[in-house]
Design a protein around this motif. Sequence first.
Motif, PDB file in Angstrom:
ATOM      1  N   TRP A 240       0.813  -1.211   0.000  1.00 50.31           N
ATOM      2  CA  TRP A 240       0.000   0.000   0.000  1.00 50.31           C
ATOM      3  C   TRP A 240       0.851   1.268   0.000  1.00 50.31           C
ATOM      4  O   TRP A 240       0.374   2.342  -0.369  1.00 50.31           O
ATOM      5  CB  TRP A 240      -0.933   0.023   1.217  1.00 50.31           C
ATOM      6  CG  TRP A 240      -0.232  -0.114   2.547  1.00 50.31           C
ATOM      7  CD1 TRP A 240      -0.020  -1.259   3.247  1.00 50.31           C
ATOM      8  CD2 TRP A 240       0.351   0.947   3.319  1.00 50.31           C
ATOM      9  NE1 TRP A 240       0.660  -0.992   4.410  1.00 50.31           N
ATOM     10  CE2 TRP A 240       0.901   0.358   4.483  1.00 50.31           C
ATOM     11  CE3 TRP A 240       0.468   2.330   3.151  1.00 50.31           C
ATOM     12  CZ2 TRP A 240       1.545   1.095   5.464  1.00 50.31           C
ATOM     13  CZ3 TRP A 240       1.112   3.080   4.115  1.00 50.31           C
ATOM     14  CH2 TRP A 240       1.645   2.461   5.269  1.00 50.31           C
ATOM     15  N   TRP A 241       2.138   1.163   0.417  1.00 51.16           N
ATOM     16  CA  TRP A 241       2.922   2.387   0.592  1.00 51.16           C
ATOM     17  C   TRP A 241       3.176   3.147  -0.716  1.00 51.16           C
ATOM     18  O   TRP A 241       3.222   4.393  -0.697  1.00 51.16           O
ATOM     19  CB  TRP A 241       4.234   2.087   1.321  1.00 51.16           C
ATOM     20  CG  TRP A 241       5.197   1.186   0.602  1.00 51.16           C
ATOM     21  CD1 TRP A 241       5.338  -0.159   0.764  1.00 51.16           C
ATOM     22  CD2 TRP A 241       6.140   1.578  -0.396  1.00 51.16           C
ATOM     23  NE1 TRP A 241       6.301  -0.647  -0.071  1.00 51.16           N
ATOM     24  CE2 TRP A 241       6.820   0.396  -0.799  1.00 51.16           C
ATOM     25  CE3 TRP A 241       6.487   2.786  -1.004  1.00 51.16           C
ATOM     26  CZ2 TRP A 241       7.809   0.408  -1.774  1.00 51.16           C
ATOM     27  CZ3 TRP A 241       7.482   2.798  -1.966  1.00 51.16           C
ATOM     28  CH2 TRP A 241       8.134   1.619  -2.341  1.00 51.16           C
ATOM     29  N   PRO A 242       3.339   2.489  -1.897  1.00 48.28           N
ATOM     30  CA  PRO A 242       3.494   3.312  -3.115  1.00 48.28           C
ATOM     31  C   PRO A 242       2.249   4.147  -3.405  1.00 48.28           C
ATOM     32  O   PRO A 242       2.361   5.252  -3.956  1.00 48.28           O
ATOM     33  CB  PRO A 242       3.742   2.269  -4.216  1.00 48.28           C
ATOM     34  CG  PRO A 242       4.245   1.053  -3.498  1.00 48.28           C
ATOM     35  CD  PRO A 242       3.501   1.050  -2.209  1.00 48.28           C
ATOM     36  N   TRP A 243       1.084   3.620  -3.032  1.00 49.51           N
ATOM     37  CA  TRP A 243      -0.156   4.373  -3.239  1.00 49.51           C
ATOM     38  C   TRP A 243      -0.197   5.589  -2.312  1.00 49.51           C
ATOM     39  O   TRP A 243      -0.623   6.682  -2.723  1.00 49.51           O
ATOM     40  CB  TRP A 243      -1.358   3.474  -2.980  1.00 49.51           C
ATOM     41  CG  TRP A 243      -1.412   2.262  -3.855  1.00 49.51           C
ATOM     42  CD1 TRP A 243      -0.614   1.150  -3.797  1.00 49.51           C
ATOM     43  CD2 TRP A 243      -2.311   2.045  -4.946  1.00 49.51           C
ATOM     44  NE1 TRP A 243      -0.969   0.253  -4.775  1.00 49.51           N
ATOM     45  CE2 TRP A 243      -1.998   0.768  -5.482  1.00 49.51           C
ATOM     46  CE3 TRP A 243      -3.350   2.784  -5.501  1.00 49.51           C
ATOM     47  CZ2 TRP A 243      -2.692   0.228  -6.557  1.00 49.51           C
ATOM     48  CZ3 TRP A 243      -4.060   2.254  -6.571  1.00 49.51           C
ATOM     49  CH2 TRP A 243      -3.722   0.989  -7.092  1.00 49.51           C
ATOM     50  N   LEU A 244       0.233   5.404  -1.065  1.00 49.20           N
ATOM     51  CA  LEU A 244       0.311   6.529  -0.124  1.00 49.20           C
ATOM     52  C   LEU A 244       1.271   7.590  -0.644  1.00 49.20           C
ATOM     53  O   LEU A 244       0.966   8.793  -0.602  1.00 49.20           O
ATOM     54  CB  LEU A 244       0.763   6.022   1.244  1.00 49.20           C
ATOM     55  CG  LEU A 244       1.044   7.099   2.296  1.00 49.20           C
ATOM     56  CD1 LEU A 244      -0.209   7.911   2.592  1.00 49.20           C
ATOM     57  CD2 LEU A 244       1.594   6.466   3.570  1.00 49.20           C
ATOM     58  N   LEU A 245       2.417   7.161  -1.145  1.00 50.38           N
ATOM     59  CA  LEU A 245       3.400   8.100  -1.680  1.00 50.38           C
ATOM     60  C   LEU A 245       2.798   8.908  -2.823  1.00 50.38           C
ATOM     61  O   LEU A 245       2.956  10.141  -2.887  1.00 50.38           O
ATOM     62  CB  LEU A 245       4.642   7.343  -2.147  1.00 50.38           C
ATOM     63  CG  LEU A 245       5.777   8.191  -2.738  1.00 50.38           C
ATOM     64  CD1 LEU A 245       6.295   9.174  -1.709  1.00 50.38           C
ATOM     65  CD2 LEU A 245       6.903   7.285  -3.248  1.00 50.38           C
ATOM     66  N   ALA A 246       2.084   8.213  -3.735  1.00 53.40           N
ATOM     67  CA  ALA A 246       1.466   8.919  -4.865  1.00 53.40           C
ATOM     68  C   ALA A 246       0.417   9.910  -4.378  1.00 53.40           C
ATOM     69  O   ALA A 246       0.345  11.058  -4.860  1.00 53.40           O
ATOM     70  CB  ALA A 246       0.843   7.914  -5.821  1.00 53.40           C
ATOM     71  N   GLY A 247      -0.415   9.510  -3.405  1.00 50.12           N
ATOM     72  CA  GLY A 247      -1.442  10.407  -2.883  1.00 50.12           C
ATOM     73  C   GLY A 247      -0.850  11.629  -2.210  1.00 50.12           C
ATOM     74  O   GLY A 247      -1.338  12.755  -2.390  1.00 50.12           O
ATOM     75  N   VAL A 248       0.225  11.435  -1.429  1.00 51.30           N
ATOM     76  CA  VAL A 248       0.868  12.554  -0.738  1.00 51.30           C
ATOM     77  C   VAL A 248       1.536  13.508  -1.734  1.00 51.30           C
ATOM     78  O   VAL A 248       1.464  14.737  -1.580  1.00 51.30           O
ATOM     79  CB  VAL A 248       1.900  12.016   0.278  1.00 51.30           C
ATOM     80  CG1 VAL A 248       2.766  13.143   0.820  1.00 51.30           C
ATOM     81  CG2 VAL A 248       1.181  11.293   1.414  1.00 51.30           C
ATOM     82  N   VAL A 249       2.139  12.952  -2.785  1.00 49.95           N
ATOM     83  CA  VAL A 249       2.782  13.795  -3.797  1.00 49.95           C
ATOM     84  C   VAL A 249       1.755  14.672  -4.505  1.00 49.95           C
ATOM     85  O   VAL A 249       1.948  15.881  -4.686  1.00 49.95           O
ATOM     86  CB  VAL A 249       3.566  12.931  -4.807  1.00 49.95           C
ATOM     87  CG1 VAL A 249       3.973  13.756  -6.015  1.00 49.95           C
ATOM     88  CG2 VAL A 249       4.791  12.324  -4.145  1.00 49.95           C
TER      89      VAL A 249
END
Length: 382
Positions: A240-249
Amino acid sequence: MAVAQPAPVAPPPRIGVATMQPGEVFFERFGHDAIVVVDPVSGAATSYNFGFFDPSEQDFIGRFVKGEMMYYLVALPFEQDMASYQEAGRGVSIQWLDLTDAQARQLAAALAERAKPENARYHYDYFTANCATMVRDYIDQALGGGLQRQLAGRSRGNTYRSEAVRLASPAWWMWLGFDLGLGPYADKPLSRWQEAFVPMRLAESLAQARNSEGRPLVLATQPLLPQRVAPEPPERARHWWPWLLAGVVVAALIFAARRHRRAVAAFAVPFWLLCVIAGGLLLYLWAFTAHASAWGNRNLLLLNPLCLWLLASAWPLLRGRRPLPGFAWVAWAVVASGVLALVIDWLSFQPQYNLQWIVLLLPIHVALAAVLGRRDLPAAGR
């Protein structure tokens, strides 16, 4: 006086399960299978294929959308059935089963009876009543329930979602549809029996099963056609962490552009439009169709139909004016529903694997509400 000789008993038919590997067309992504019955006298092989449907049927599209599809069993010469798979470059192998004479005859007779036009149709469900589950059930019936007893108590932890997403992954739009469209029903760990809705999984389980006399159920596996297209996608861990990174960016870029609210609004319009369309589809699948796997889908808290009100504010926002009354309240209500989805996921009751969508979409909703819902927006005409 001559004594009448008993009529010779014909040898039993030979029974096999043909497994077809995935193809490149969207409805071929999940593989296929059929039961093969070889006549012991003529040597003719008949393929009993449960994968036929008639797109010319009345209201075919409507029934498909509502989850009321009807499929049917067709008995056809095995060579004819294989021709289409050979042309499409799909690999085929056949597992010859070690059944008793009585079991082989009973299975052949049951399939011949079911293939009659008046008996051939069945209500299709992708997960619980498809080509593979019908093959599984008929073999289990021949074994007197022995196959289910061997498979029902075992699990590898796969779910309907994990299998559907894995097999659909070569087609991004199918992968997206399955992952967003499936609800909690699709995230329960499957037994090996349930997992056999995938033809290739059924073939794996048959290779490990035993017949009624304790011997391996599969006598031999015979490759028939090579796989000339992309193979079945492998299992991969989902993070799930790549999705979090994309959302935060994305959220950070929105905050960075907060002084350029028209540019932010130009991004928000297609985002809200996608939320409205996707949310409307999820709501329709839940409330108005027989697709049980789509019911109770908590992605509706993220693809919130309330975004329709936000979308209606797009025109004044794009013109640098104040949005419609209540815009900020609605924007933060959408954020609150996303937070609710996160809390439900954290509590883990009735699990649904959608954390990746929560951590992707929630930061974006927060950023849009914070930037476009501010009270210091320009007055009309400025």
